[in-house]
Design an enzyme around this catalytic site. Structure first.
Site, PDB file in Angstrom:
ATOM      1  N   SER A 161      53.054  12.790  17.666  1.00  0.00           N
ATOM      2  CA  SER A 161      53.863  11.860  18.315  1.00  0.00           C
ATOM      3  C   SER A 161      53.196  11.442  19.589  1.00  0.00           C
ATOM      4  O   SER A 161      52.888  12.193  20.294  1.00  0.00           O
ATOM      5  CB  SER A 161      55.261  12.311  18.544  1.00  0.00           C
ATOM      6  OG  SER A 161      56.282  11.299  19.475  1.00  0.00           O
TER       7      SER A 161
ATOM      8  N   GLY B  22      57.965   8.915  20.444  1.00  0.00           N
ATOM      9  CA  GLY B  22      59.182   9.401  20.951  1.00  0.00           C
ATOM     10  C   GLY B  22      60.201   8.479  20.992  1.00  0.00           C
ATOM     11  O   GLY B  22      59.996   7.383  21.670  1.00  0.00           O
TER      12      GLY B  22
ATOM     13  N   CYS C 260      59.669  17.708  26.234  1.00  0.00           N
ATOM     14  CA  CYS C 260      59.062  16.725  26.916  1.00  0.00           C
ATOM     15  C   CYS C 260      59.126  17.195  28.404  1.00  0.00           C
ATOM     16  O   CYS C 260      60.207  17.089  28.936  1.00  0.00           O
ATOM     17  CB  CYS C 260      59.596  15.220  26.600  1.00  0.00           C
ATOM     18  SG  CYS C 260      58.732  14.359  27.684  1.00  0.00           S
TER      19      CYS C 260
ATOM     20  N   LYS D  96      60.499  20.414  17.594  1.00  0.00           N
ATOM     21  CA  LYS D  96      59.210  20.603  18.501  1.00  0.00           C
ATOM     22  C   LYS D  96      59.528  21.389  19.530  1.00  0.00           C
ATOM     23  O   LYS D  96      60.203  21.182  20.443  1.00  0.00           O
ATOM     24  CB  LYS D  96      58.828  19.240  18.860  1.00  0.00           C
ATOM     25  CG  LYS D  96      57.398  19.121  19.442  1.00  0.00           C
ATOM     26  CD  LYS D  96      56.768  17.650  19.392  1.00  0.00           C
ATOM     27  CE  LYS D  96      55.345  17.877  20.031  1.00  0.00           C
ATOM     28  NZ  LYS D  96      54.564  16.446  19.749  1.00  0.00           N
TER      29      LYS D  96
END
Lengths: 301, 264, 301, 264
Positions: A21, A46, A130, A165
């Protein structure tokens, strides 16, 4: 020609090579350079419930064998994806997986619910790691409790393959992995970027507008391989490995360390056709070593 | 989802160094040839160049295409020494292979009127796309004029090439060539201009943009934001525009100043 | 010529450039290549109470812009150091700092007590972050409690400058830093190596005898700069920065991020004279930028 | 603590490539010259070579010194293609600079007796230090013999140089030159030998060590453990010996087999 297909939950991949991604757009950006249908899958950038402008420029800094980025989830939101982008990529000949991000648990759920309308999206990858957003993001990914809460909510809302993730910026990534496994995740992918920073010494200021950003590229590969090896030994669900993969040999490091599939990220910036080449190189390795099925060497270490 | 057209818009390929001509200490002109024809290339587009010789250069380097002959697979790149990457590129020897992705981004538009007064303003190494644009405009029947600025006479590059296309006005910071001072102080800007095309250091482009608004000329500038991928995937090279953050590598590098938020 | 001297607790360094433990031997190994007295200090290899053989070969693997090592604290013990090595280096013209390691708190204390006999050792660096030993080492460095216990015991036993070397393999390094500051440490140095792993895919086995090892080199620099910046903002004691420094510019990144001094590690393997060059390059930067005292730019970000 | 002697035992310096001679597909002989004299170099010592041309090569590469003339600052390195690092080294062109640390480690000892029967055994690229040792022994009045093994005739390197020093016995795995088979099967080992010196692949050295013990010859081997620093600082290249783990880069690379634990 070895058998390369692998399963991630109910998701079937023709081979273990996907694109990560945020490094491959939605796919068409790279269609001039390679045949997208040769990939095991494409994980698109994302996606959040509402559009996000992301962080200010500068968002990137080159580092030794890697780069820092602080994009901050710039995207046009899940509705734009469903209406404007999905129709153009749903028939690209490989699995399209959506990376889902949010600031709150209900944000994540909202994105997943909208994606249920899209038949060809068989899996989502949940980004709880993130490092470049203030709220949510990594906050969920650095504690077992936070990771579990997002996973549990999405497990209720999303009945297809659920991949979580993980962030590498933790003391014990196996603890987080077990927590999301316990809440019903079908797979974990790791590693997201390592939180890093660079300084422009001539101007005496940080290189990034956000000061810190996410480190990716070959520089982080040894950390990623180590974490994949640890997590593969700690959970029963399949592990997807990523972090600095640039060639078939690199991908095989992850597979042997226990990854069922891999994601190619930053290397797409260096060679836009690299992901397709990696599939070929894994094939060559198998032929050279008389491996009939890639699963023979997954987790061999 | 293979791009099945026999000639995709973009390619990644090894090109052979035909010549590497030093231009003073700081610059060099690299002539490259592909094995076959290249896709159509328009002025303002750039290439992402892989730097194999430099240990410390990880990413490709975006470099504006200075001249292109797509049919014969030839391009020229004007390179300024800005670090290990460009140093290594300028160390390439004839016969050596260099890997490029090209052509990338969107180039310059055309003047609305065939008889438009088009002024192409370049600063330092920013003259590169102006040479490409000048050649295209002239071939299409326009009469481009050039306003080129640099620190010193030594930094005024490829002058003969520009003079072969149209009138050339010069400025240097030290007055060693043309008018002393910045391009925006040049007298040519006192006379009518319909279209301004500009590439150079950001402060210069901002000043040119202001001047263009003042004199009511349409103005396009070519931005040089740092990039990673060059194809709109990484979202690192964004510029704040009237439509929000957009990728310079795909929406640009050429922007009409009306799209930008430099005024704010 | 700018003023480059800095203080770490009561330790005075003529300049902020030291060599990192385990990368510069005891100093004489590099005396043919450079003048050791130009350095701010030399941190000698990890020393334990009793001799240690370390781990089996292979102990090293090259990685992108870095290397993995799994030496495992091979050394001949503190008595050997005091009797056989100290006499030969105590007059080398720069500060000699001993890196102290152990498997138990009393091991650490035992080493420190023996070092009290050595007048010229003005500081010790406590290694609570070695990823390559089974007992102790990183175990102490990954929890605030463990780090605090070692620090408290050594603070009682050692009245000279006490530097604690922190592990980057944690979720929040500032928490560990505050814990050791609270127990009286005079300084923290960071980062030790990131735990990593590499696979020899042709032989389908780990590259290291220990499977995992410590990643060092330019690859980790962005992570190190980030952690130094975070810790410098979280504690009042001086921070010593290390991790992938190869030149003056790199060292300045750490200083501007908040480090009072730096350690040059893996780069010593690439250029045996690099540490001396870094002192010169910092001087050049100061002259070029009209900086009279290096402290003007420490923590400027 | 500067080493004040005007000639330190070890130096780090740029050397100029005088010649780079390919030896078949797999090997090359690099002739290098320093600007001035080099420190004394003895057979078995090695250099740590910095590889500037390879993006993926981070550490220096330890390479055994094949021949040396310290007074004139000249050395030769025999290089086998083993990856990106050695490929890049063999791509160097005459005139190019290469940075080396040298001489490193301990070389071979001398036979106890002036009239000793010394057999120098080399395998593949391991012949490099045997050439250096052969030249030294002959110059010192010994009468060295060589036993060189390789996969095929094409892998037997620098034969003319060896034949100029003393008797040369050959073996190849495929019998394309000399006796077919491994060196330890060669008839020369049936006849008296006082001192064996050996460098080659580990399995070969282990077999030679066994043979030496059997026939009661003194035996030194040169190890090729992976290393980082080359000066005993990183402790990465250790070999298990009768004295425990020791650095191959400083205690070796040459060891008497009595010091090693290969028997266990």
């Amino acid at each position: 020609m070895a058998r390369l297909s692998v399963n991630i939950g109910s998701l079937q991949l023709k081979n273990p090579v996907m694109t990560a991604s945020g490094t491959f757009g939605y796919g068409p950006e790279f269609a001039d350079f390679m045949d997208l249908s040769t990939l095991g899958g494409i994980i698109v950038k994302g996606t959040t419930l509402h559009a996000r402008e992301g962080n200010d420029y500068p968002r990137m800094a080159e580092t030794p064998s890697g780069m820092l980025n602080a994009v901050g989830l710039q995207n046009k939101g899940v509705n734009y994806f469903a209406e404007k982008i999905y129709p153009g990529i749903k028939d690209c000949g490989t699995e399209v997986i959506v990376n889902v991000s949010g600031a709150t648990v209900s944000d994540y759920v909202g994105v997943a619910e909208r994606l249920l309308d899209l038949d060809r999206i068989h899996a989502i990858e949940v980004n709880i790691s993130c490092p470049n957003v203030k709220q949510g993001g990594m906050a969920f990914g650095t504690t077992a409790k936070g990771a579990a809460s997002v996973t549990a909510a999405l497990r209720k809302a999303w009945d297809r393959t659920l991949i979580v993730k993980l962030s590498p910026n933790v003391t014990d990534i196996t603890e987080i992995a077990r927590a999301v496994e316990d809440e019903g995740a079908d797979s974990v992918s790791l590693i997201n970027t390592l939180m890093g920073m660079a300084v422009d010494v001539e101007h005496r200021r940080p290189c990034l507008s956000t000061v810190t950003g996410g480190l990716s590229g070959p520089a982080v590969r040894p950390v990623a391989v180590r974490m994949v090896w640890q997590v593969a030994k700690a959970v029963k669900i399949p592990v997807i490995g990523l972090g600095g993969i640039t060639c078939g040999r690199d991908a095989l490091e992850f597979l042997m360390a226990g990854a069922t599939a891999v994601e190619v990220g930053t290397a797409n910036f260096l060679d836009p056709a690299v992901s397709a080449k990696i599939v070929d190189e894994i094939n060559d390795y198998c032929s050279r070593n008389k491996i009939a099925d890639i699963r023979e060497i997954i987790g061999i270490i | 989802m293979k791009n099945n057209s026999s000639n995709p818009a973009k390619v990644v390929c090894d090109m052979t160094v035909e010549a590497n001509t030093p231009l003073g200490q700081l610059y060099g002109l690299l002539a490259l040839r592909a094995d076959g024809p290249l896709p159509a290339i328009s002025a303002g587009q750039f290439a992402q160049v892989r730097i194999d010789r430099s240990k410390t250069t990880f990413l490709r380097r975006p470099i504006s295409i200075c001249t292109a002959d797509a049919a014969s697979g030839r391009i020229e790149l004007l390179v300024r020494r800005a670090g290990a990457g460009t140093d290594a590129l300028l160390a390439c020897e004839p016969g050596e292979k260099v890997n490029l992705m090209l052509p990338l981004g969107r180039g310059f538009s055309r003047p609305a009127k065939r008889d438009a007064k088009a002024l192409l303003i370049g600063g330092g190494v920013g003259v590169a796309p102006m040479l490409a644009l000048g050649l295209e405009l002239k071939a299409e029947g326009y009469a481009p004029e050039f306003l080129l600025g640099a620190r010193t006479a030594a930094d005024l590059l490829l002058l003969d090439r520009f003079e072969a296309i149209g009138p050339v006005h010069l400025t240097t910071d030290d007055g060693s060539a043309g008018t002393r001072g910045v391009v925006t102080a040049h007298a040519r800007l006192q006379r009518p201009v319909d279209n301004i095309y500009c590439c150079g250091p950001k402060p210069m482009m901002v000043a040119v943009a202001k001047a263009a608004s003042r004199i009511g000329a349409s103005c396009e500038v070519s931005l040089e934001n740092m990039m990673a991928c060059g194809v709109g995937a990484c979202l690192c090279c964004v510029e704040k525009t009237t439509k929000g953050n957009v990728c310079v590598c795909t929406e640009g590098p050429v922007f009409n100043i009306n799209q930008l938020t430099w005024q704010d």
